[in-house]
Design an enzyme around this catalytic site. Structure first.
Site, PDB file in Angstrom:
ATOM      1  N   GLU A 151       0.676  -1.259   0.037  1.00  0.00           N
ATOM      2  CA  GLU A 151      -0.070   0.084  -0.070  1.00  0.00           C
ATOM      3  C   GLU A 151       0.695   1.172   0.140  1.00  0.00           C
ATOM      4  OE1 GLU A 151      -2.807  -0.553   3.336  1.00  0.00           O
ATOM      5  OE2 GLU A 151      -3.996  -2.033   1.910  1.00  0.00           O
ATOM      6  N   ASP A 181      -8.185  -8.954   4.389  1.00  0.00           N
ATOM      7  CA  ASP A 181      -7.863  -7.838   5.418  1.00  0.00           C
ATOM      8  C   ASP A 181      -8.928  -7.670   6.457  1.00  0.00           C
ATOM      9  OD1 ASP A 181      -7.092  -5.589   6.192  1.00  0.00           O
ATOM     10  OD2 ASP A 181      -7.584  -4.181   4.489  1.00  0.00           O
ATOM     11  N   GLU A 192     -12.521  -1.802  12.332  1.00  0.00           N
ATOM     12  CA  GLU A 192     -12.222  -1.274  11.019  1.00  0.00           C
ATOM     13  C   GLU A 192     -13.609  -1.489  10.099  1.00  0.00           C
ATOM     14  OE1 GLU A 192      -8.681  -1.780   8.750  1.00  0.00           O
ATOM     15  OE2 GLU A 192      -9.472  -0.543   6.896  1.00  0.00           O
TER      16      GLU A 192
HETATM   17  O1  GCW Z   1      -6.885  -2.822   6.646  1.00  0.00           O
HETATM   18  C1  GCW Z   1      -6.048  -1.881   5.837  1.00  0.00           C
HETATM   19  C2  GCW Z   1      -6.526  -0.416   6.042  1.00  0.00           C
HETATM   20  C3  GCW Z   1      -5.171   0.466   6.307  1.00  0.00           C
HETATM   21  C4  GCW Z   1      -4.089  -0.321   6.833  1.00  0.00           C
HETATM   22  C5  GCW Z   1      -3.612  -1.509   6.376  1.00  0.00           C
HETATM   23  C6  GCW Z   1      -2.791  -2.567   6.889  1.00  0.00           C
HETATM   24  C7  GCW Z   1      -2.459   0.670   8.399  1.00  0.00           C
HETATM   25  O2  GCW Z   1      -7.357  -0.019   5.667  1.00  0.00           O
HETATM   26  O3  GCW Z   1      -5.634   1.701   7.053  1.00  0.00           O
HETATM   27  O4  GCW Z   1      -2.720   0.646   7.022  1.00  0.00           O
HETATM   28  O5  GCW Z   1      -4.790  -2.357   6.288  1.00  0.00           O
HETATM   29  O6  GCW Z   1      -2.953  -3.347   7.882  1.00  0.00           O
HETATM   30  O7  GCW Z   1      -1.477  -1.988   6.878  1.00  0.00           O
END
Ligand code: GCW
Length: 721
Positions: free
Chosen positions: A312, A386, A414
């Site tokens: 990311e 995720d 989240e």
């Molecule tokens: O779940 C996603 C989130 C990001 C997060 C990423 C990760 C910290 O939307 O906000 O970043 O995973 O785990 O690195």
């Protein structure tokens, strides 16, 4: 000062307060409330068993244990329980290592302590000079601290303490919170206010909250914390910030908690002014070595680094054509002389979307098995995408026998309703931990990978992404405290049952009354499944609104492909679901047999993961006899109805808590119902545009058209803009 109150009036006040809800409580005290035990029989018994306590020693860890025993015992027993200089003639409690106490040496055979290691403890009833006593002992002072908290928990939960024989030792070494906290005090995916760390005020001004944070963690065995976001800022590694970090470490140390930081891979370039961050470059290697030495000069027991690299947008070794092992090992070598470790995250996926995202971490890391240093752990999210409401377990568990593997669980909600929806997460954690990977045949559970027993690893760990913030009650939703609590309990023992943990937590946080326990436990234990139903039933996933992940967004189809919802649900006129079978992306083949075959076959794939693995026609026949479309409708409706039911159940529990927390939860549940309906109707209307089928008769119809849900904006959800 002489009291001017009439004793009769005081007695009347006491009588009435017993029948009405307790005094308002902010929730700040978490599960460490230590109010006087309400049940008279239990109270009398405890008072008889503990008239004082002995705790020899003056080290910081012992002082913490002493402080806790002192406030805990006196609070719970409702009278002063003094610390005794010498053993009393009446029943007392003694806490100490064999080295610190002759009494303990005379009562506990040394071999009994062998199994408790350097963090475990024994709590035992014994007779000393014809006197009934309770012994808390351990090989280390940290064990004494943990034993003291454990003993207080026994009292808080009204346990029988007449014949104690407890021996406990944690099953993982590093039990760690990951704070996604930024240096400006914002918290990524944080829904409970600002970061706990007031960087601007540190190191000079130290909030008492820091101590209470440490106490809360120590009480559940958490021994480590990563202070900063994995989307890292190199600035935290500069000298001024290290002094601030050291101030926090000094507060946490007496509670047995080590501090860790996230290491931004490009820090040598950003703050060190080097031209490269190539992990094989001698100057880069030297930069990190010096930096690590500097860190240890401020924080002699610094734990190490957590790293998000090449994921990311974060920099990493692949920017220099090096592997994850090259990157992790370079940092590990810098930390090794000081006893530090690296937790290298496996949450990586390519922004060019070359393959099913669910497969990428496995493909990237399995070839590197055996290539990581001994002080490296690979940190793997519970599932392959995720932190979705439900995921199958991550195929990396069991697939890297020569590597230390640790799970990353998400405590912050989240994708599970932020701090608004009541979702008790321990059943989610438990489902993952219990999953059988079959890596070495039947019984190769995820828990057995994590505790090191399956492949014989001794460096073991479990991470949880924290849900704490500056909110008065720490976590926003009063019940979200249970998720922090249960993470700690499961990190200590990944085989623990979520239901047992819920009960403990309710007793300590709300009430020991059986009806209250039963009522709250029912709400908690069904909350996760119910939430899945109104968000992502039958294996659907990643259909949240983009940006914030609070509300529905199955229609999201713009931007990076694997950040859209349509990539995941693949709904079209022929059906819905992601084909990850051998005829599709073949993600199933990353699992060992017979798990692979179980997921691959539509007949044996659990229906709660059906659309994760299969693309199926709308009129596919489900086990219930309904079509897939009908089943989807029923699931969404059941989810909403369950929230309504939960609200009713909560109303019955008014006398189980104080007014403040009761009202807060009631208000949150109202919002949860409103937003569960938005989930249900938004998703069903959208999917209906493909299925072209009616919502079965008898089920509620959406109040608005699809556009309403697409354009809906939340203005009242913490952390969501
Ligand atoms: O779940 C996603 C989130 C990001 C997060 C990423 C990760 C910290 O939307 O906000 O970043 O995973 O785990 O690195």
């Amino acid at each position: 000062m002489k009291s001017s109150y009439n004793p009769i009036i005081l007695a009347l006040i006491a009588l009435f307060s017993a029948a009405t809800p307790a005094a308002p409580e902010s929730g700040y005290r978490l599960w460490l409330r230590y109010d006087r035990i309400s049940d008279p029989a239990t109270l009398t018994l405890y008072r008889k068993n503990i008239t004082g306590f002995v705790i020899p020693g003056e080290s910081p860890l012992i002082k913490s244990a002493r402080q806790e025993l002192s406030t805990g015992l006196s609070g719970l027993l409702g009278q002063n329980i003094p610390e005794l200089r010498s053993p009393a003639r009446s029943p007392f409690l003694i806490a100490g290592t064999p080295a610190s106490s002759k009494i303990i040496r005379s009562l506990i055979p040394p071999e009994d302590l062998l199994k408790t290691g350097d963090e475990g403890f024994i709590i035992r009833s014994a007779i000393y000079r014809k006197n009934k006593i309770i012994v808390i002992t351990a090989n280390t002072e940290k064990g004494i601290l943990y034993g003291s908290f454990f003993f207080l928990r026994l009292l808080q939960t009204h346990s029988d303490i007449s014949a104690l024989n407890i021996s406990e030792a944690p099953k993982t070494k590093v039990r760690i919170l990951n704070h996604w906290d930024n240096l400006d005090r914002s918290v990524e995916r944080g829904y409970a206010g600002l970061s706990l760390w007031d960087w601007a005020a540190l190191p000079d001004s130290l909030s008492p909250r820091y101590t209470d944070y440490a106490r809360a963690n120590a009480s559940i065995g958490i021994n480590s914390t990563v202070l900063t976001n994995v989307n890292a800022n190199a600035m935290v590694l500069t000298t001024d910030y290290l002094k601030k970090v050291a101030a926090l470490a000094d507060i946490f140390r007496p509670y047995g908690i080590k501090v860790y930081l996230t290491a931004r891979f490009s820090a040598p370039v950003e703050t060190g002014k080097l031209k490269t961050a190539d992990p094989l470059d001698p100057e880069v290697i030297a930069w990190w070595k010096n930096k690590v030495e500097e860190i240890y000069s401020y924080i002699p027991d610094f734990g190490g680094f957590t790293v998000k690299a090449n994921s990311e947008g974060q920099p990493g070794p692949q920017n220099y054509n090096r592997s994850h092992a090259d990157g992790a090992n370079m940092l590990a070598d810098a930390l090794a002389p000081h006893g530090g470790i690296v937790m290298w995250r496996a949450f990586v996926y390519d922004n060019n979307v070359p393959d099913d995202r669910a497969k990428q971490a496995y493909n990237e890391f399995v070839p590197l098995d055996g290539k990581f240093r001994e002080n490296v752990l690979i940190q793997v999210k519970n599932g392959p995408i995720d932190f979705q409401p439900r995921e199958p377990f991550h195929p990396l568990f069991g697939a890297m026998p020569k590597t230390n593997i640790m799970p990353e669980l998400q405590i912050t909600q989240e994708y599970l309703g932020a701090s608004v929806h009541l979702v008790y997460l321990a059943p989610l954690f438990e489902e993952c931990l219990k999953s059988d990977t079959y890596a070495r045949g039947k019984g190769s559970t995820v828990a057995s990978v994590i505790d090191g027993s399956l492949f014989g690893h001794s460096l073991t760990a479990m991470a949880g992404v924290a849900n704490t913030g500056s909110a008065e009650n720490w976590t926003g939703h009063p019940f979200a405290q249970a998720n922090w609590y249960s993470f700690g309990r499961l990190a200590w023992n990944p085989y623990e049952k979520s239901e047992k943990i819920a009960e403990e937590w309710i007793r300590m946080t709300f009430s020991n009354n059986q009806d209250c326990i039963d009522g709250m436990k029912k709400i908690m234990m069904s909350s996760w499944e119910n939430t899945i139903k109104y968000m992502t039933p039958l294996g659907l996933h990643h259909i949240m609104y983009s940006g914030h992940h609070y509300g529905p967004g199955p229609w999201v189809n713009r931007g990076r492909q694997d950040w859209t919802s349509v990539y995941y649900h693949r709904a079209d006129s022929s059906g819905i679901g992601f084909n990850r079978t051998t005829t599709g992306s073949d993600a199933v083949s990353q699992y060992f047999s017979p798990v692979k075959e179980m997921f691959n076959n539509v007949e044996t794939c659990p229906e709660n993961l059906l659309l994760w693995f299969h693309h199926l026609p709308w009129d596919y026949r489900m086990k219930s006899g309904r079509t897939l479309w009908e089943e989807l409708c029923y699931e969404y409706h059941e989810g909403v109805n369950a929230v309504r039911q939960m609200r009713k159940e909560w109303q019955k529990l008014q006398n189980c808590t104080d007014r403040e927390r009761f009202e807060q939860v009631s208000g949150l549940m109202e919002k949860q119902e409103r937003d569960a309906i938005i989930w249900r109707d938004g998703c069903l209307l959208y999917f209906q545009s493909f299925s072209r089928k009616e919502i079965p008769s008898g089920l509620e119809k959406p109040a608005f058209n699809l556009n309403y849900y697409i354009n809906h904006k939340y203005t009242d959800i913490p952390g969501i803009r």
